[in-house]
Write an enzyme that holds these catalytic residues in place. Structure first.
Site, PDB file in Angstrom:
ATOM      1  N   GLN A 115       4.894  10.734  10.570  1.00 14.87           N
ATOM      2  CA  GLN A 115       3.906  10.868   9.495  1.00 14.87           C
ATOM      3  C   GLN A 115       2.779  11.816   9.910  1.00 14.87           C
ATOM      4  O   GLN A 115       2.260  12.575   9.091  1.00 14.87           O
ATOM      5  CB  GLN A 115       3.331   9.485   9.165  1.00 14.87           C
ATOM      6  CG  GLN A 115       2.625   9.394   7.821  1.00 14.87           C
ATOM      7  CD  GLN A 115       3.562   9.183   6.656  1.00 14.87           C
ATOM      8  OE1 GLN A 115       4.446   8.337   6.705  1.00 14.87           O
ATOM      9  NE2 GLN A 115       3.401   9.952   5.594  1.00 14.87           N
ATOM     10  N   LYS A 118       4.068  15.319   9.388  1.00 14.88           N
ATOM     11  CA  LYS A 118       4.323  15.513   7.961  1.00 14.88           C
ATOM     12  C   LYS A 118       3.000  15.729   7.215  1.00 14.88           C
ATOM     13  O   LYS A 118       2.857  16.654   6.421  1.00 14.88           O
ATOM     14  CB  LYS A 118       5.030  14.268   7.408  1.00 14.88           C
ATOM     15  CG  LYS A 118       5.412  14.344   5.949  1.00 14.88           C
ATOM     16  CD  LYS A 118       5.702  12.956   5.358  1.00 14.88           C
ATOM     17  CE  LYS A 118       6.763  12.214   6.132  1.00 14.88           C
ATOM     18  NZ  LYS A 118       7.249  11.016   5.389  1.00 14.88           N
ATOM     19  N   LYS A 130       1.237   4.163   9.869  1.00 16.24           N
ATOM     20  CA  LYS A 130       2.338   3.476   9.173  1.00 16.24           C
ATOM     21  C   LYS A 130       2.219   1.987   9.442  1.00 16.24           C
ATOM     22  O   LYS A 130       1.664   1.584  10.458  1.00 16.24           O
ATOM     23  CB  LYS A 130       3.685   3.976   9.713  1.00 16.24           C
ATOM     24  CG  LYS A 130       4.842   3.736   8.778  1.00 16.24           C
ATOM     25  CD  LYS A 130       4.949   4.819   7.740  1.00 16.24           C
ATOM     26  CE  LYS A 130       5.989   4.526   6.702  1.00 16.24           C
ATOM     27  NZ  LYS A 130       6.243   5.697   5.854  1.00 16.24           N
ATOM     28  N   GLY A 169       3.163   2.829  -0.307  1.00 17.29           N
ATOM     29  CA  GLY A 169       4.472   2.189  -0.293  1.00 17.29           C
ATOM     30  C   GLY A 169       5.469   2.856   0.638  1.00 17.29           C
ATOM     31  O   GLY A 169       5.226   3.939   1.178  1.00 17.29           O
ATOM     32  N   ASP A 170       6.569   2.193   0.847  1.00 16.05           N
ATOM     33  CA  ASP A 170       7.727   2.722   1.586  1.00 16.05           C
ATOM     34  C   ASP A 170       8.874   1.777   1.197  1.00 16.05           C
ATOM     35  O   ASP A 170       8.805   1.145   0.126  1.00 16.05           O
ATOM     36  CB  ASP A 170       7.454   2.731   3.100  1.00 16.05           C
ATOM     37  CG  ASP A 170       8.479   3.551   3.885  1.00 16.05           C
ATOM     38  OD1 ASP A 170       8.344   4.776   3.949  1.00 16.05           O
ATOM     39  OD2 ASP A 170       9.442   2.965   4.432  1.00 16.05           O
ATOM     40  N   THR A 214       7.982  11.980  -4.256  1.00 12.69           N
ATOM     41  CA  THR A 214       8.815  12.191  -3.065  1.00 12.69           C
ATOM     42  C   THR A 214      10.167  12.783  -3.462  1.00 12.69           C
ATOM     43  O   THR A 214      10.599  13.804  -2.910  1.00 12.69           O
ATOM     44  CB  THR A 214       9.009  10.870  -2.286  1.00 12.69           C
ATOM     45  OG1 THR A 214       7.741  10.252  -2.119  1.00 12.69           O
ATOM     46  CG2 THR A 214       9.644  11.124  -0.947  1.00 12.69           C
ATOM     47  N   ASN A 245      13.151   4.313  -4.866  1.00  9.66           N
ATOM     48  CA  ASN A 245      12.172   5.233  -5.434  1.00  9.66           C
ATOM     49  C   ASN A 245      12.507   6.706  -5.144  1.00  9.66           C
ATOM     50  O   ASN A 245      12.501   7.544  -6.048  1.00  9.66           O
ATOM     51  CB  ASN A 245      10.780   4.877  -4.881  1.00  9.66           C
ATOM     52  CG  ASN A 245       9.740   5.876  -5.316  1.00  9.66           C
ATOM     53  OD1 ASN A 245       9.381   6.774  -4.559  1.00  9.66           O
ATOM     54  ND2 ASN A 245       9.268   5.764  -6.547  1.00  9.66           N
TER      55      ASN A 245
HETATM   56  P1  NDP Z   1      13.159   1.759  -1.717  1.00 10.34           P
HETATM   57  O1  NDP Z   1      12.908   0.435  -1.133  1.00 10.34           O
HETATM   58  O2  NDP Z   1      12.679   2.087  -3.066  1.00 10.34           O
HETATM   59  O3  NDP Z   1      14.707   2.121  -1.658  1.00 10.34           O
HETATM   60  C1  NDP Z   1      15.410   2.100  -0.457  1.00 10.34           C
HETATM   61  C2  NDP Z   1      16.876   2.410  -0.723  1.00 10.34           C
HETATM   62  O4  NDP Z   1      17.522   2.622   0.524  1.00 10.34           O
HETATM   63  C3  NDP Z   1      17.590   1.263  -1.408  1.00 10.34           C
HETATM   64  O5  NDP Z   1      18.628   1.771  -2.191  1.00 10.34           O
HETATM   65  C4  NDP Z   1      18.122   0.471  -0.220  1.00 10.34           C
HETATM   66  O6  NDP Z   1      19.252  -0.330  -0.530  1.00 10.34           O
HETATM   67  C5  NDP Z   1      18.497   1.587   0.737  1.00 10.34           C
HETATM   68  N1  NDP Z   1      18.373   1.088   2.108  1.00 10.34           N
HETATM   69  C6  NDP Z   1      17.262   0.587   2.687  1.00 10.34           C
HETATM   70  N2  NDP Z   1      17.524   0.172   3.932  1.00 10.34           N
HETATM   71  C7  NDP Z   1      18.826   0.394   4.131  1.00 10.34           C
HETATM   72  C8  NDP Z   1      19.685   0.183   5.209  1.00 10.34           C
HETATM   73  N3  NDP Z   1      19.264  -0.374   6.367  1.00 10.34           N
HETATM   74  N4  NDP Z   1      20.978   0.584   5.077  1.00 10.34           N
HETATM   75  C9  NDP Z   1      21.423   1.143   3.911  1.00 10.34           C
HETATM   76  N5  NDP Z   1      20.640   1.358   2.839  1.00 10.34           N
HETATM   77  C10 NDP Z   1      19.371   0.994   2.957  1.00 10.34           C
HETATM   78  O7  NDP Z   1      12.509   2.799  -0.628  1.00 10.34           O
HETATM   79  P2  NDP Z   1      12.128   4.331  -0.831  1.00 10.34           P
HETATM   80  O8  NDP Z   1      13.046   4.985  -1.794  1.00 10.34           O
HETATM   81  O9  NDP Z   1      10.670   4.385  -1.052  1.00 10.34           O
HETATM   82  O10 NDP Z   1      12.389   4.894   0.641  1.00 10.34           O
HETATM   83  C11 NDP Z   1      13.621   5.478   1.031  1.00 10.34           C
HETATM   84  C12 NDP Z   1      13.399   6.342   2.261  1.00 10.34           C
HETATM   85  O11 NDP Z   1      12.465   7.385   1.938  1.00 10.34           O
HETATM   86  C13 NDP Z   1      12.809   5.630   3.473  1.00 10.34           C
HETATM   87  O12 NDP Z   1      13.325   6.237   4.644  1.00 10.34           O
HETATM   88  C14 NDP Z   1      11.321   5.949   3.381  1.00 10.34           C
HETATM   89  O13 NDP Z   1      10.689   5.883   4.625  1.00 10.34           O
HETATM   90  C15 NDP Z   1      11.389   7.382   2.871  1.00 10.34           C
HETATM   91  N6  NDP Z   1      10.202   7.901   2.205  1.00 10.34           N
HETATM   92  C16 NDP Z   1       9.628   7.242   1.139  1.00 10.34           C
HETATM   93  C17 NDP Z   1       8.535   7.787   0.507  1.00 10.34           C
HETATM   94  C18 NDP Z   1       7.946   7.160  -0.699  1.00 10.34           C
HETATM   95  O14 NDP Z   1       7.028   7.754  -1.272  1.00 10.34           O
HETATM   96  N7  NDP Z   1       8.402   6.008  -1.152  1.00 10.34           N
HETATM   97  C19 NDP Z   1       7.913   9.024   0.986  1.00 10.34           C
HETATM   98  C20 NDP Z   1       8.639   9.682   2.046  1.00 10.34           C
HETATM   99  C21 NDP Z   1       9.724   9.111   2.634  1.00 10.34           C
HETATM  100  P3  NDP Z   1      19.078  -1.934  -0.641  1.00 10.34           P
HETATM  101  O15 NDP Z   1      18.318  -2.153  -1.913  1.00 10.34           O
HETATM  102  O16 NDP Z   1      20.452  -2.433  -0.669  1.00 10.34           O
HETATM  103  O17 NDP Z   1      18.302  -2.362   0.584  1.00 10.34           O
HETATM  104  O1  2IT Z   2       7.022   8.194   4.500  1.00 11.13           O
HETATM  105  C1  2IT Z   2       6.124   8.500   3.684  1.00 11.13           C
HETATM  106  O2  2IT Z   2       5.644   9.637   3.673  1.00 11.13           O
HETATM  107  C2  2IT Z   2       5.685   7.494   2.720  1.00 11.13           C
HETATM  108  N1  2IT Z   2       6.244   6.397   2.699  1.00 11.13           N
HETATM  109  C3  2IT Z   2       4.566   7.794   1.784  1.00 11.13           C
HETATM  110  C4  2IT Z   2       3.240   7.583   2.457  1.00 11.13           C
HETATM  111  C5  2IT Z   2       2.029   7.688   1.558  1.00 11.13           C
HETATM  112  O3  2IT Z   2       0.944   7.457   2.100  1.00 11.13           O
HETATM  113  O4  2IT Z   2       2.135   8.007   0.375  1.00 11.13           O
END
Ligand code: NDP
Ligand code: 2IT
Length: 449
Positions: A115, A118, A130, A169-170, A214, A245
């Site tokens: 992070q 980034k 984080k 969130g994450d 994102t 998301n």
């Molecule tokens: P969500 O919780 O909205 O979605 C996560 C997705 O990934 C779900 O479909 C979930 O499936 C799947 N998943 C999670 N853990 C696992 C696992 N161990 N094995 C297989 N599938 C898995 O999270 P986000 O979409 O927010 O985050 C997804 C990724 O993006 C993460 O790596 C996060 O750190 C990164 N990210 C998020 C940002 C944001 O703004 N939200 C910003 C930048 C990066 P299931 O429901 O079955 O667990």
């Molecule tokens: O991994 C990431 O960049 C996030 N989960 C978003 C972090 C944020 O502060 O919006």
């Protein structure tokens, strides 16, 4: 398979291994950055003298605390939560909270480390942090989620603030959880301090386009990579992992730019339809009903659900891993390359294993690392903070334009920095070096603190 570090960096890496035992993901994230910093130390020996890399690898502060709460049956549950305040050279600590049973210190540290670079790449005044908990939201009722969030904030509130540390969130944390967290913070402190957390709902201080940012950003970055090769997303076949998301809004933007998204997944399996996926159904299942992705096939007979196996076996032009760390292995990378995939952009944080990255690079694939490609989310969080600070609320068009400009700038800075350091087309080196230089210069100016 990891490539060799130069001598100075190898010693630093050994020290990181020694000081942080058992934190495999943190080791991986540090190694991946150090691998690319050799030429930087040659050019800027002052960073060696000032021990900038050793300092960057050590979080400024790490908070670990107990979160006790009662479930719907009245039984007491105990979780562990973390907030790792990694680096504040460029601004207040900024980064999401993850709720997932796999969470432990090593995961939060890898995420906080990533992070930091980034956030530097966004060009906005945010440091890196984080947090998260080993709490598993699956199968929990709304009131259990609320109880857990309130208990967590009862400790977290004393460590955060709009000028100190700003969570978001994450995985497992969306606007519902942000609402409970913000509500409890407001109640404890008796302050409507909007800038203390981002990802808020539009009625209570959130920013337009944050939810989409994102996923949109990942595809905007992909668009820039293709543009540099006089190509575009139009007509391309795309596979997206995850259905949360990031995945949902990556699918939306990819479709908008003319691509066909043929598959997405959750942790139990994937859905596949060569005619393209219907995003409205995915949104309904995931955002409204909170069900498994397998239920998609109930309303789309041309689609199939495949439990268990790897989504990366499906042939595509573009792969967007948007689920979690190390979900795309060396074996998956080999299959993708053999099937003709040309572009990979990481929506998740560190979804590709080191073997996978190396295979993509050897095969000449256009590969965008998460810290560049998924920076649109945190960048829009920083725009949310700007709006909160000025008590303003921008239009969707304006906010999306700002996001687009930021992604174009990040792409340019990664591309140009890679060229400058003799690694033409290597977005991993470009992102690491450009992010590092920003943080290192600020740390150097701020003294030994
Ligand atoms: P969500 O919780 O909205 O979605 C996560 C997705 O990934 C779900 O479909 C979930 O499936 C799947 N998943 C999670 N853990 C696992 C696992 N161990 N094995 C297989 N599938 C898995 O999270 P986000 O979409 O927010 O985050 C997804 C990724 O993006 C993460 O790596 C996060 O750190 C990164 N990210 C998020 C940002 C944001 O703004 N939200 C910003 C930048 C990066 P299931 O429901 O079955 O667990
Ligand atoms: O991994 C990431 O960049 C996030 N989960 C978003 C972090 C944020 O502060 O919006």
């Amino acid at each position: 398979m990891k490539s060799q570090l130069d001598e100075k960096l190898q010693a630093i890496y050994q020290e990181v291994l020694y000081r942080n035992p058992g934190e495999a993901e943190f080791h991986q994230a540090v190694h991946e950055v150090l691998e690319t910093l050799g030429p930087v130390l040659g050019k800027y020996p002052e960073f060696v003298d000032k021990k900038i890399i050793q300092r960057i690898c050590e979080p400024e502060r790490q908070i670990i605390f107990r979160v006790p709460w009662r479930d719907d049956r009245g039984e007491i549950q105990i979780n562990r939560a973390f907030r790792v305040e990694f680096n504040s050279a460029l601004g207040p600590y900024k980064g999401g909270m993850r709720f997932h049973p796999s969470v432990y210190l090593g995961i939060i540290k890898f995420l906080g480390f990533e992070q930091t670079f980034k956030n530097a790449l966004t060009g906005l005044p945010i440091g890196g942090g984080k947090g998260g908990s080993d709490f598993d939201p699956k199968g929990r009722s709304d009131s259990e989620i609320e109880s857990f969030c309130q208990s967590l904030m009862l400790e977290l509130y004393r460590h955060i603030g709009e000028y100190t540390d700003v969570p978001a969130g994450d995985i497992g944390v969306g606007s519902r959880e942000i609402g409970y967290l913000f509500g409890q913070y407001k109640r404890i402190t008796n302050r409507y301090e909007s800038g203390v957390i981002t990802g808020k709902g539009l009625d209570w201080g959130g920013s337009r386009a944050r939810k989409e940012a994102t996923g949109y950003g990942v595809v905007l970055f992909t668009h820039e990579m293709l543009k540099s090769k006089s190509d575009s997303l139009a007509g391309k076949k795309v596979v997206v992992s995850g259905s949360g998301n990031v995945a949902i809004y990556a699918i939306e933007k990819a479709q908008e730019l003319g691509a066909t998204v043929v598959a997405c997944s959750d942790s139990a399996g994937f859905i596949h339809d060569e005619r393209g996926l219907n995003l409205e159904t995915i949104k309904r299942i995931k955002e409204v009903e909170r069900r498994r992705i397998s239920s998609y096939v109930e309303s789309h007979k041309s689609a199939r659900y495949v439990p268990g196996s790897s989504i990366w076996a499906i042939p595509c032009d573009i792969a967007l891993p948007c689920a979690t760390q190390n979900e795309l292995t060396g074996r998956d990378a080999k299959v993708l390359v053999e099937n003709g995939c040309r572009v990979v952009a990481e929506g998740a944080n560190m979804p590709t294993t080191p073997e996978g990255v190396q295979l993509f690079q050897l095969a000449g694939i256009c590969f965008a690392p998460g810290k560049a490609a998924n920076a649109g989310g945190v960048a829009t969080s920083a725009l949310e903070m700007q709006q909160n600070a000025s008590r303003d609320s921008w239009s969707s068009e304006y906010t999306q334009k700002r996001l687009e400009d930021i992604m174009v700038d990040i792409h340019a800075s990664c591309y140009e920095t890679a060229g400058e350091f003799g690694a033409e087309g290597d977005y991993v080196a470009g992102a690491n070096i450009a992010g590092f230089l920003k943080v290192a210069r600020a740390m150097s100016a701020l003294g030994v603190i």
